[in-house]
Design a protein around this motif. Structure first.
Motif, PDB file in Angstrom:
ATOM      1  N   ILE A  56       0.843  -1.192   0.000  1.00 34.25           N
ATOM      2  CA  ILE A  56       0.000   0.000   0.000  1.00 34.25           C
ATOM      3  C   ILE A  56       0.881   1.246   0.000  1.00 34.25           C
ATOM      4  N   ALA A  59       2.043   1.792  -3.485  1.00 36.95           N
ATOM      5  CA  ALA A  59       0.968   2.326  -4.329  1.00 36.95           C
ATOM      6  C   ALA A  59       0.712   3.787  -3.999  1.00 36.95           C
ATOM      7  N   PHE A  60       0.769   4.111  -2.697  1.00 36.73           N
ATOM      8  CA  PHE A  60       0.586   5.502  -2.307  1.00 36.73           C
ATOM      9  C   PHE A  60       1.682   6.360  -2.920  1.00 36.73           C
ATOM     10  N   VAL A  62       3.349   5.858  -5.705  1.00 37.40           N
ATOM     11  CA  VAL A  62       3.096   6.051  -7.128  1.00 37.40           C
ATOM     12  C   VAL A  62       2.007   7.092  -7.324  1.00 37.40           C
ATOM     13  N   PHE A  63       0.940   6.961  -6.534  1.00 34.45           N
ATOM     14  CA  PHE A  63      -0.180   7.883  -6.655  1.00 34.45           C
ATOM     15  C   PHE A  63       0.272   9.306  -6.345  1.00 34.45           C
ATOM     16  N   ALA A  66       2.552  10.648  -9.119  1.00 29.51           N
ATOM     17  CA  ALA A  66       1.825  10.961 -10.345  1.00 29.51           C
ATOM     18  C   ALA A  66       0.960  12.191 -10.160  1.00 29.51           C
ATOM     19  N   LEU A  67       0.460  12.373  -8.940  1.00 31.29           N
ATOM     20  CA  LEU A  67      -0.438  13.488  -8.654  1.00 31.29           C
ATOM     21  C   LEU A  67       0.229  14.827  -8.932  1.00 31.29           C
ATOM     22  N   LEU A  70       0.235  16.472 -12.268  1.00 30.85           N
ATOM     23  CA  LEU A  70      -1.036  16.933 -12.830  1.00 30.85           C
ATOM     24  C   LEU A  70      -1.195  18.445 -12.901  1.00 30.85           C
ATOM     25  N   LEU A  73      -0.518  19.751 -16.141  1.00 28.99           N
ATOM     26  CA  LEU A  73      -1.483  19.326 -17.156  1.00 28.99           C
ATOM     27  C   LEU A  73      -2.690  20.252 -17.150  1.00 28.99           C
ATOM     28  N   GLY A  76      -2.194  23.581 -18.759  1.00 30.33           N
ATOM     29  CA  GLY A  76      -1.966  23.590 -20.193  1.00 30.33           C
ATOM     30  C   GLY A  76      -0.505  23.420 -20.571  1.00 30.33           C
ATOM     31  N   LEU A  77       0.282  22.847 -19.656  1.00 32.91           N
ATOM     32  CA  LEU A  77       1.698  22.603 -19.940  1.00 32.91           C
ATOM     33  C   LEU A  77       1.922  21.100 -19.986  1.00 32.91           C
ATOM     34  N   PRO A  78       3.050  20.635 -20.519  1.00 31.32           N
ATOM     35  CA  PRO A  78       3.282  19.196 -20.547  1.00 31.32           C
ATOM     36  C   PRO A  78       3.316  18.610 -19.142  1.00 31.32           C
ATOM     37  N   TYR A  79       2.939  17.330 -19.087  1.00 31.15           N
ATOM     38  CA  TYR A  79       2.910  16.602 -17.819  1.00 31.15           C
ATOM     39  C   TYR A  79       4.280  16.710 -17.138  1.00 31.15           C
ATOM     40  N   MET A  80       4.255  16.950 -15.838  1.00 32.87           N
ATOM     41  CA  MET A  80       5.451  16.981 -15.003  1.00 32.87           C
ATOM     42  C   MET A  80       6.309  18.215 -15.239  1.00 32.87           C
ATOM     43  N   GLN A  81       5.790  19.210 -15.960  1.00 36.95           N
ATOM     44  CA  GLN A  81       6.483  20.496 -15.995  1.00 36.95           C
ATOM     45  C   GLN A  81       6.585  21.009 -14.563  1.00 36.95           C
TER      46      GLN A  81
ATOM     47  N   PHE C   3      -0.223  19.415 -25.010  1.00 39.40           N
ATOM     48  CA  PHE C   3       0.126  19.089 -23.632  1.00 39.40           C
ATOM     49  C   PHE C   3      -0.676  17.916 -23.099  1.00 39.40           C
ATOM     50  N   ALA C  17      -2.798   2.932  -9.280  1.00 41.87           N
ATOM     51  CA  ALA C  17      -2.335   3.235  -7.928  1.00 41.87           C
ATOM     52  C   ALA C  17      -3.516   3.336  -6.966  1.00 41.87           C
ATOM     53  N   LEU C  21      -4.580   1.088  -3.672  1.00 38.75           N
ATOM     54  CA  LEU C  21      -4.836   1.712  -2.367  1.00 38.75           C
ATOM     55  C   LEU C  21      -6.192   1.285  -1.821  1.00 38.75           C
ATOM     56  N   SER C  62       7.920  17.113 -19.257  1.00 35.55           N
ATOM     57  CA  SER C  62       8.490  18.164 -18.407  1.00 35.55           C
ATOM     58  C   SER C  62       8.903  19.400 -19.184  1.00 35.55           C
TER      59      SER C  62
END
Lengths: 144, 116, 505
Positions: A56, A59-60, A62-63, A66-67, A70, A73, A76-81, C3, C17, C21, C62
């Motif tokens: 768990i 998994a937490f 990863v969550f 990933a959060l 966002l 996103l 309006g920018l690329p993911y993980m900017q 994007f 994920a 959980l 990124s």
């Protein structure tokens, strides 16, 4: 050794963005602290250090990681900017989404490596149900 | 340096091939581990530091900064090591369980799914 | 810069994920799985509607510039594959709701499915060679989990072979990545494609192409690298076998198309005769392997190999038209093959066994199931007006127009053998009289019938309204073969080398 290694792991976690270190290294250090305890005192003692379900925790992680990709996103920018707070916080350093992402990685690595080690040491039956039965098609009403 | 690395990679590949062709499951897995080490070392030699004596980074004067190496190959190898670490753990657990289920370490005894 | 191209990757990741959980509430887990898959399906459909006009869509992870960071690229082929992966995953999830036992669900069955979708979507969208390797590993991890989940002796034995041979293929891929980095000095696909045109070392390029052919060929199960497939695919639950048949080998085909269509286009001319030879052998050996089998899913597994031969034949024709024809066929076979696995699997679950000798009489007991099976095998064999006819017709047309008569004849002959071999299942499972009382068997439930039926209906519809599919794939094939447009989309009009030089200065 345990508190020392855990402290070192958190230090590594926060210095990681521009120097060697980061979530992965920090997580490995923390889990190696737990695994050392396991080697020395057995899995029961090691379980008491961090009484959580490690899967768990992973998994937490990863969550959580990933959060924090966002917000970019939604903006309006690329993911993980990356977004950074303008001022560094004393004692911790600059805080931004990459640091939060690293914390997610940290938890994931602790969770996964410790889980693997515990599974290999404790030898539970990994798949607790024995044979695959051919499921009679009608007897699954409750699943629907 | 490059010759030494080439010899090391070659022997890792050779040993891995030999082990993979054995019938024992454990030796097969050891062979896979050796193979992944061989490939990691191969990626290492592909870094510019080993082949051309300098990293692809340059500073303002157009010269490579002193004492630095190609960071990309290290990142690649780190990723590959993490992945092969996870797979090795999985394959070991799988081999352990199939040894329990089949009662044998010999690949010739693990052929029930291939019979007609 | 698009994007939101990350959505098909982010949604299964967060879904998986969260599903781990919240694994105690199985309703929540199922809902999360369904939502993630539906998001991917919707996004895939949108991509397919946009990409033919706009050309490849690009996003940089990124915000790093193209040859340095990881790019995501969606061209026609990627969009089609992302959509199909989500569609097939949707049917699998529905089928799993009705067929997978509670213990598997409690042991993270649905998160593993989402992880598989994550890996597959990532592999279809990425524009970076090493990133492709990472996505391959993600989907391999998920498939390892799915194929051994349950831990019966057959599963562990089949799983061991599957795992070991796939790891060998992955290692070969990593080997190729390393060589490619040493050779081209970059891993961005657009940048590699650009440098491939200028770098002059034909020997090394040919070696690289061989390594990639081996690596992806072992994923795609071409002859002689297919042995892991028939020894493992019949061991896990039906839903898992079905989604593997639809996605796993096709990711290998996709990568072959991508690597030979974009990166190593020059090598394709050298390798084309060999690839065509492999394609012919794969068709024939796959279908002949099926003849000897007496188990529903093992026969279907050998047919996967045979169908892969057709997809590889599209590559062997070495032209935009050939790749387009191969894409049409691959899309068709993904749909129909899964439908057949679903229907055959439902028959297997009714009888409690997959052994042809012990089955029988289902045509009278389950006429609908039999009807859809029959339509499915007609489509697979290529009888008009079903989608298989269109897929094979275009391949054969391109083959004839390029004077590749031998492979065309082999392909046509193989379809007859395919039909013959499928009729064997029809005779044994549906047509012949059962030795036991058929009326005592359980009835097929709607949830087991619906996914297969929906896919067969889709195949019929694609056969009747083939125009849009063929047009779409023609554009996709051209986009795939058009290096300059790909490089412009990823790195801008000046190309990656210009960006690289500017940054290094």
């Amino acid at each position: 050794m345990l508190p020392l290694l855990l402290m070192l792991s958190i230090f590594m976690l926060f210095r990681g963005h521009n120097l060697p270190g980061g979530g992965f290294i920090g997580g490995l250090l923390a889990s190696s602290a737990i695994i050392l305890q396991m080697v020395a005192f057995g899995p029961k003692v090691a379980r008491r250090i961090l009484p959580v379900n490690y899967l768990i925790l992973a998994a937490f992680g990863v969550f959580f990681g990933a959060l924090w990709g966002l917000p970019a996103l939604f903006a309006g920018l690329p993911y993980m900017q990356a977004f950074w707070l303008p001022e560094p916080i004393p004692g911790v350093g600059k805080i931004g989404t990459p640091v939060l992402f690293d914390i997610g990685v940290y938890f994931t690595v602790i969770g996964v490596t410790t889980k693997i080690a515990l599974l290999l040491v404790e030898e539970p039956i990994l798949f607790p149900f024995p044979e695959m039965k051919s499921v009679p098609v009608d007897h699954q009403e409750e699943v629907a | 340096m490059i010759i030494l690395l080439a010899i090391a990679i070659g022997s890792l590949f050779g040993g891995a091939t030999y082990l993979i062709l054995r019938r024992s499951v454990v030796k097969l897995i050891l062979g896979l581990i050796m193979l992944s080490h061989g490939v990691n070392l191969l990626i290492f030699t592909m870094g510019d530091g080993v082949r051309r004596g300098g990293p692809p980074l340059v500073d303002a004067s157009g010269q490579p900064p002193a004492g630095s190496a190609d960071p990309l190959v290290q990142a690649l190898i780190l990723t590959a090591i993490v992945i092969s670490f996870g797979f090795t753990a999985f394959v070991l657990a799988l081999a352990y369980r199939s040894n329990q289920a089949a009662g044998s370490d010999d690949l010739d005894d693990l052929s029930t799914t291939d019979r007609l | 810069m698009t994007f939101h191209l990350f959505i098909p990757i982010v949604s299964p990741l967060i879904g998986a994920a969260l599903a781990v959980l919240l694994h105690r509430q199985w309703v929540v887990v199922r809902a999360l799985t369904l939502i993630s898959v539906l998001i991917n399906l919707g996004y895939g459909l949108w991509l397919m509607s946009v990409v033919p006009q706009s050309g490849p869509l690009v996003a940089q992870a990124s915000g790093w510039l193209a040859p340095f960071g990881i790019s995501l690229v969606a061209d026609g082929m990627s969009a089609l594959m992302v959509m199909l992966a989500a569609l097939l995953m949707l049917t699998t999830v529905v089928y799993s709701f009705y067929s997978v036992d509670r213990e598997r669900e409690a042991h993270f069955y649905y998160p593993l499915l989402l992880l598989l979708l994550l890996g597959v979507s990532g592999a279809f969208l990425t524009g970076d060679l090493f990133n492709l390797y990472v996505w391959f590993e993600v989907l391999l991890v998920a498939s390892f989990g799915l194929i051994t989940l349950g831990g019966s002796r057959e599963q562990l034995e089949g799983g061991l072979k599957y795992v070991v041979l796939n790891l060998l293929g992955s290692t070969a891929f990593l080997f190729g990545c390393g060589l490619m980095y040493g050779f081209a000095g970059t891993l961005n696909m657009a940048h590699i494609a650009e440098r491939m045109a200028t770098l002059a070392d034909p020997g090394l390029q040919t070696v690289l192409a061989g390594v990639f052919l081996f690596a992806f060929g072992s994923k795609a199960a071409i002859v002689p690298l297919f042995f892991w497939l028939p020894s493992s695919y019949h061991t896990p639950p039906v839903a898992v076998t079905a989604i593997f048949s639809g996605l796993m080998t096709k990711v290998g085909v996709y990568s072959l198309y991508r690597v030979f269509g974009l990166l190593l286009q020059n090598e394709l001319a050298i390798y084309a005769p060999w690839i065509t030879l492999i394609a012919g052998l794969t068709m024939v050996i796959g279908v002949l392997g099926a003849v000897a089998q007496m188990n529903v899913r093992r026969i279907l597994s050998f047919h996967i190999i045979s169908q892969i031969g057709y997809s590889v034949m599209g590559l062997g024709l070495a032209s935009a038209a050939g790749l387009a024809a191969g894409l049409v066929f691959t899309a068709h076979v993904m749909i129909v093959k899964m439908a057949l696995f679903f229907i055959g699997g439902a028959a297997e679950q009714i009888n409690g066994t997959g052994d042809l000798k012990k089955m029988g009489g289902l045509a009278r007991r389950e006429p609908l199931l039999a009807l859809f099976w029959f339509l499915g095998i007609l489509s697979l064999a290529g009888i008009p007006p079903l989608s298989g006819f269109i897929g094979k017709l275009i391949l054969l047309q391109v083959g004839v127009s390029q004077q590749a008569y031998l492979i065309t004849a082999v392909a046509a002959g193989t379809s007859i053998l395919t039909f013959f071999s499928m009729l064997k299942i029809w005779n044994e499972v549906f047509w012949k009289k059962s030795y036991e009382d058929v009326n005592r068997l359980p009835r097929v439930r709607f949830g087991l019938l619906a996914p297969g039926a929906a896919l067969v209906i889709l195949s019929v519809a694609l056969g009747l309204v083939a125009g849009p599919l063929v047009e779409y794939n023609t554009i996709a094939g051209q986009q795939l073969f058009d290096r300059a447009a790909y490089i412009t989309a990823v790195c801008g009009a000046d190309g990656c080398e210009a960006v690289y030089r500017a940054a290094v200065k």
